[in-house]
Motif scaffolding. Sequence first.
Motif, mmCIF file in Angstrom:
data_model
loop_
_atom_site.group_PDB
_atom_site.id
_atom_site.type_symbol
_atom_site.label_atom_id
_atom_site.label_comp_id
_atom_site.label_asym_id
_atom_site.label_seq_id
_atom_site.Cartn_x
_atom_site.Cartn_y
_atom_site.Cartn_z
ATOM 1 N N GLY A 35 109.643 -7.949 80.488
ATOM 2 C CA GLY A 35 110.602 -7.690 79.428
ATOM 3 C C GLY A 35 110.653 -8.733 78.338
ATOM 4 N N PHE A 36 110.280 -9.982 78.644
ATOM 5 C CA PHE A 36 110.494 -11.051 77.678
ATOM 6 C C PHE A 36 109.256 -11.854 77.320
ATOM 7 C CE2 PHE A 36 114.581 -10.232 79.668
ATOM 8 C CZ PHE A 36 115.387 -10.066 78.557
ATOM 9 N N VAL A 37 108.137 -11.631 77.994
ATOM 10 C CA VAL A 37 106.899 -12.329 77.653
ATOM 11 C C VAL A 37 105.947 -11.326 77.024
ATOM 12 C CG1 VAL A 37 104.953 -13.676 78.530
ATOM 13 C CG2 VAL A 37 107.211 -13.971 79.549
ATOM 14 N N SER A 38 105.498 -11.655 75.835
ATOM 15 C CA SER A 38 104.617 -10.756 75.090
ATOM 16 C C SER A 38 103.298 -10.562 75.829
ATOM 17 C CB SER A 38 104.349 -11.354 73.706
ATOM 18 O OG SER A 38 103.333 -10.650 73.052
ATOM 19 N N ASP A 39 102.740 -9.383 75.707
ATOM 20 C CA ASP A 39 101.434 -9.102 76.295
ATOM 21 C C ASP A 39 100.352 -9.133 75.228
ATOM 22 O OD1 ASP A 39 99.749 -8.621 78.421
ATOM 23 O OD2 ASP A 39 99.895 -6.448 78.246
ATOM 24 N N TYR A 40 100.690 -9.579 74.057
ATOM 25 C CA TYR A 40 99.768 -9.618 72.932
ATOM 26 C C TYR A 40 98.728 -10.711 73.133
ATOM 27 C CZ TYR A 40 98.012 -10.495 68.247
ATOM 28 O OH TYR A 40 97.195 -10.694 67.172
ATOM 29 N N THR A 41 97.470 -10.346 73.008
ATOM 30 C CA THR A 41 96.400 -11.339 73.054
ATOM 31 C C THR A 41 95.702 -11.357 71.709
ATOM 32 O OG1 THR A 41 94.845 -9.716 73.933
ATOM 33 C CG2 THR A 41 95.990 -11.112 75.520
ATOM 34 N N THR A 42 95.148 -12.487 71.348
ATOM 35 C CA THR A 42 94.479 -12.610 70.053
ATOM 36 C C THR A 42 93.122 -11.935 70.105
ATOM 37 O OG1 THR A 42 93.608 -14.740 70.741
ATOM 38 C CG2 THR A 42 95.649 -14.756 69.476
ATOM 39 N N GLY A 43 93.015 -10.804 69.450
ATOM 40 C CA GLY A 43 91.743 -10.109 69.370
ATOM 41 C C GLY A 43 91.262 -9.539 70.681
ATOM 42 N N GLY A 44 92.132 -9.383 71.659
ATOM 43 C CA GLY A 44 91.733 -8.816 72.943
ATOM 44 C C GLY A 44 90.927 -9.770 73.795
ATOM 45 N N ARG A 45 90.855 -11.037 73.414
ATOM 46 C CA ARG A 45 90.081 -12.018 74.177
ATOM 47 C C ARG A 45 91.012 -13.034 74.796
ATOM 48 N NH1 ARG A 45 86.049 -14.436 70.147
ATOM 49 N NH2 ARG A 45 85.990 -15.903 71.848
ATOM 50 N N GLY A 46 90.566 -13.679 75.828
ATOM 51 C CA GLY A 46 91.366 -14.708 76.474
ATOM 52 C C GLY A 46 92.338 -14.112 77.481
ATOM 53 N N LYS A 150 88.945 -23.076 75.370
ATOM 54 C CA LYS A 150 87.704 -22.289 75.292
ATOM 55 C C LYS A 150 87.690 -21.060 76.200
ATOM 56 C CE LYS A 150 85.994 -25.364 72.544
ATOM 57 N NZ LYS A 150 86.159 -25.173 71.137
ATOM 58 N N VAL A 151 88.238 -21.158 77.389
ATOM 59 C CA VAL A 151 88.190 -20.040 78.339
ATOM 60 C C VAL A 151 89.432 -19.160 78.208
ATOM 61 C CG1 VAL A 151 88.071 -19.403 80.776
ATOM 62 C CG2 VAL A 151 86.760 -21.359 79.944
ATOM 63 N N ALA A 152 90.593 -19.771 78.313
ATOM 64 C CA ALA A 152 91.827 -18.992 78.262
ATOM 65 C C ALA A 152 92.249 -18.670 76.834
ATOM 66 C CB ALA A 152 92.955 -19.751 78.971
ATOM 67 N N LEU A 153 91.633 -19.346 75.858
ATOM 68 C CA LEU A 153 91.946 -19.176 74.439
ATOM 69 C C LEU A 153 93.428 -19.376 74.152
ATOM 70 C CD1 LEU A 153 89.662 -16.137 73.595
ATOM 71 C CD2 LEU A 153 89.192 -18.554 73.225
ATOM 72 N N VAL A 154 93.984 -20.417 74.768
ATOM 73 C CA VAL A 154 95.379 -20.775 74.555
ATOM 74 C C VAL A 154 95.397 -22.026 73.681
ATOM 75 C CG1 VAL A 154 97.501 -21.551 75.671
ATOM 76 C CG2 VAL A 154 96.071 -19.826 76.779
ATOM 77 N N PRO A 155 95.948 -21.929 72.490
ATOM 78 C CA PRO A 155 95.996 -23.126 71.642
ATOM 79 C C PRO A 155 97.007 -24.137 72.189
ATOM 80 C CG PRO A 155 97.109 -21.294 70.570
ATOM 81 C CD PRO A 155 96.505 -20.756 71.836
ATOM 82 N N LEU A 156 96.592 -25.379 72.258
ATOM 83 C CA LEU A 156 97.461 -26.432 72.767
ATOM 84 C C LEU A 156 98.197 -27.093 71.599
ATOM 85 C CD1 LEU A 156 95.016 -28.057 75.332
ATOM 86 C CD2 LEU A 156 96.839 -26.423 75.775
ATOM 87 N N PRO A 157 99.443 -27.489 71.811
ATOM 88 C CA PRO A 157 100.197 -28.143 70.730
ATOM 89 C C PRO A 157 99.531 -29.439 70.290
ATOM 90 C CG PRO A 157 101.635 -27.594 72.587
ATOM 91 C CD PRO A 157 100.241 -27.316 73.019
#
Length: 166
Positions: A35-46, A150-157
Amino acid sequence: MPLSETGIGRNRRDICLSIGVVLFSLILISWLIPGFVSDYTTGGRGLSPRFFPYLIAIILALLSLLLLYKNLRQTAGPVEPGKGKVIDRSTIICIVFFLVCQQSIAFIGLIPASFITLIVLMILYGFRNWLTIGAFSIILIVVLSMFFEKVALVPLPRGSIFESLF
C-alpha cells in the motif's frame, strides 16, 4: 501441570514478543508494503523498491518463528532468575554513533558516512590492526556500493557537499 512447570510460562515475554513480531511482519507483507511502497522501477530494470522491504519483513517473520519454536520446545532448560543485562558503554556509543552517521548522510553522502562508521565500530569493538580495518572497510563499501549502483540500480545518496561538486 501449571504452565510454569512445562516451560511455556517461563518464557512468556519471548513468546508474546515473537507472536507480535510475526503479526507485524504479516501486516508489513500484506498491507503496508503493497500500500505504501511504490512498485515503480526505472525503465523496468533493477530491483523493485519493494524488494528489500519484503526481504526484511520475511526474514523478520522467519526469525520470530524460530524464536517462538525455541521457546515452545519442551526440552528447553530452566531459566535462571537474575538481573537483566545492563547496557554497557560501548552499546551507548554505538547507538549514538549510528544516529550521528544517519544524520551525516544528508551532508557527506552514504558511502563516506558508511566508511567512517565501519572504521569507528571496528575500533570500538576491539580491532587494532589498521591494515585489517582499512582493507575490510574499503572492500565492503566498494562491493556494497557496486551492488546497489550497478546490479540493483538503486542510487545512493551523495550528500549536499558532493552534489554541489559534481
